[in-house]
Write a protein that holds these residues in place. Sequence first.
Motif, short mmCIF file in Angstrom:
data_model
loop_
_atom_site.label_atom_id
_atom_site.label_comp_id
_atom_site.label_asym_id
_atom_site.label_seq_id
_atom_site.Cartn_x
_atom_site.Cartn_y
_atom_site.Cartn_z
N UNK A 1 11.12 10.49 -12.67
CA UNK A 1 10.94 8.83 -12.18
C UNK A 1 10.29 8.17 -13.50
N UNK A 2 10.33 6.71 -13.16
CA UNK A 2 9.66 5.84 -14.32
C UNK A 2 8.62 5.20 -13.32
N UNK A 3 7.55 5.67 -13.63
CA UNK A 3 6.47 5.08 -12.72
C UNK A 3 6.28 3.60 -13.14
N UNK A 4 5.79 2.52 -12.04
CA UNK A 4 5.62 1.20 -12.60
C UNK A 4 4.15 0.87 -12.86
N UNK A 5 3.93 -0.07 -13.58
CA UNK A 5 2.37 -0.62 -14.07
C UNK A 5 1.83 -1.21 -12.63
N UNK A 6 0.46 -1.49 -12.75
CA UNK A 6 0.10 -2.28 -11.37
C UNK A 6 1.04 -3.68 -11.42
N UNK A 7 1.14 -4.51 -12.53
CA UNK A 7 1.77 -5.53 -12.53
C UNK A 7 3.17 -5.46 -12.09
N UNK A 8 3.89 -4.40 -12.38
CA UNK A 8 5.21 -4.42 -12.07
C UNK A 8 5.39 -3.98 -10.61
N UNK A 9 4.46 -3.15 -10.16
CA UNK A 9 4.31 -3.16 -8.60
C UNK A 9 4.15 -4.45 -8.12
N UNK A 10 3.14 -5.11 -8.26
CA UNK A 10 2.93 -6.43 -7.66
C UNK A 10 4.09 -7.18 -7.90
N UNK A 11 5.00 -7.25 -9.13
CA UNK A 11 6.10 -8.15 -9.08
C UNK A 11 7.13 -7.86 -8.30
N UNK A 12 7.26 -6.71 -7.39
CA UNK A 12 8.14 -6.64 -6.24
C UNK A 12 7.89 -7.37 -5.08
N UNK A 13 6.69 -7.99 -4.95
CA UNK A 13 6.26 -8.92 -3.88
C UNK A 13 6.23 -10.46 -4.29
N UNK A 14 6.43 -11.25 -3.40
CA UNK A 14 6.00 -12.72 -3.53
C UNK A 14 4.58 -12.95 -3.99
N UNK A 15 4.39 -13.73 -4.96
CA UNK A 15 3.07 -13.96 -5.20
C UNK A 15 2.00 -14.48 -4.37
N UNK A 16 2.72 -15.34 -3.44
CA UNK A 16 1.68 -15.75 -2.09
C UNK A 16 1.40 -14.68 -1.55
N UNK B 1 0.84 -1.07 0.06
CA UNK B 1 -0.07 -0.01 0.00
C UNK B 1 0.79 1.25 0.09
N UNK B 2 1.78 1.17 0.76
CA UNK B 2 2.79 2.57 0.85
C UNK B 2 3.74 2.65 -0.62
N UNK B 3 3.95 1.53 -1.14
CA UNK B 3 4.45 1.59 -2.33
C UNK B 3 3.69 1.77 -3.39
N UNK B 4 2.55 1.54 -3.45
CA UNK B 4 1.53 2.18 -4.28
C UNK B 4 1.06 3.41 -4.34
N UNK B 5 1.20 4.12 -3.31
CA UNK B 5 1.10 5.53 -3.03
C UNK B 5 2.18 6.21 -3.56
N UNK B 6 3.50 5.77 -3.28
CA UNK B 6 4.94 6.20 -3.68
C UNK B 6 4.70 6.30 -5.29
N UNK C 1 2.15 6.28 -7.11
CA UNK C 1 1.34 7.17 -7.86
C UNK C 1 1.97 8.71 -7.65
N UNK C 2 2.68 8.96 -6.66
CA UNK C 2 3.22 10.19 -6.49
C UNK C 2 4.28 10.32 -7.78
N UNK C 3 4.86 9.35 -8.23
CA UNK C 3 5.94 9.16 -9.18
C UNK C 3 5.21 9.52 -10.62
N UNK C 4 3.94 8.90 -10.73
CA UNK C 4 3.28 9.14 -11.96
C UNK C 4 2.83 10.52 -12.09
N UNK C 5 2.33 11.09 -11.03
CA UNK C 5 2.11 12.66 -10.89
C UNK C 5 3.21 13.40 -11.43
N UNK C 6 4.46 13.11 -11.02
CA UNK C 6 5.43 13.97 -11.22
C UNK C 6 5.79 13.79 -12.64
N UNK C 7 5.72 12.31 -13.21
CA UNK C 7 6.10 12.12 -14.68
C UNK C 7 5.08 12.79 -15.53
N UNK C 8 3.85 12.83 -15.17
CA UNK C 8 2.74 13.55 -15.93
C UNK C 8 2.81 14.73 -16.08
#
Length: 323
Positions: free
Chosen positions: A274-289, A179-184, A186-193
């Motif tokens: 920054x280079x914002x991540x896609x949702x799948x890219x964000x999820x890929x940082x964590x174990x699938x389980x 959740x905190x990285x999701x917010x982070x 989003x902030x990177x996406x805003x800066x990039x936009x």
Amino acid sequence: MNTTVKSPVSGSAVDQEPIPATKATQIIAIYGKGGIGKSFTLANLSYNMAQRGKKVLLIGCDPKSDTTSLLFGGRACPTIIETSAKKKLAGEDVKIGDVCFKRDGVFAMELGGPEVGRGCGGRGIIHGFELLEKLGFHDWGFDYVLLDFLGDVVCGGFGLPIARDMCQKVIVVGSNDLQSLYVANNVCSAVDYFRKLGGNVGVAGLVVNKDDGTGEAAAFAAAAGIPILASIPADEDIRRKSANYQIVGRPGDRWAPLFEQLAAAVGEAPPVRPTPLSQDGLLALFKASEVGRDYVLQPATEEDMCGSASFAKPSLEIVYETV
């Protein structure tokens, strides 16, 4: 032309286009998920900066108005919006001493916001900055102005520093949780936009708070192309002192070197795109389980929604034959 930027802490290379801060005052907006530790980080950072001879202004831009609580030992200070309303009813003007307070060289104030259900928090932020301009915000002589913004909210008021180039740098506070990285992100996406629209604000880096060593925040920073400015450990001593409104970054204290390092990094880190991540890219940082990354979406059916077998209802439409 692209240049290689090194993290002030880790020394890792980041290939970006740094934009040097051109103003004497560095205005830095700090974003993060609610409860992630922005206020804790800022109170100790601003205190340490002031003890190192810097003139620092800390402005809380969260409607909860809790940015300055740790700095003032739990004491709530009058907010700009609340004070402005009272002064207006009394036919008086707001003065600096009504809304700005200081401790050991740190100057601090809270913008405030509306009560729950009685207004827009983002609009409150905009109104607060309008009042700051009337008080002479652009003429104040500070080395650093630190703005504490809630990152969960995406409305325009909370994106003001990025959208209007009101700051040179953005710092994100996060942890090793989705959740905190999701917010982070989003902030990177805003800066990039807004950079695509011609803006100049960049991300100076990520502060990892409550770091338990699992590494997801570091992986995010590497993927987004931003440096890690500091990693604050998940330590019981920090948690206890923070809960008791104690500054842990005092010179000479156990945690002082950590915040001295952060203060130096904040001052030196260039703002990068920054280079914002896609949702799948964000999820890929964590174990699938842990995050259900491998779950396959199953479309719902009419039978699921109605609780019985669906059937085609006869149409009441009248169809006229054409000759």
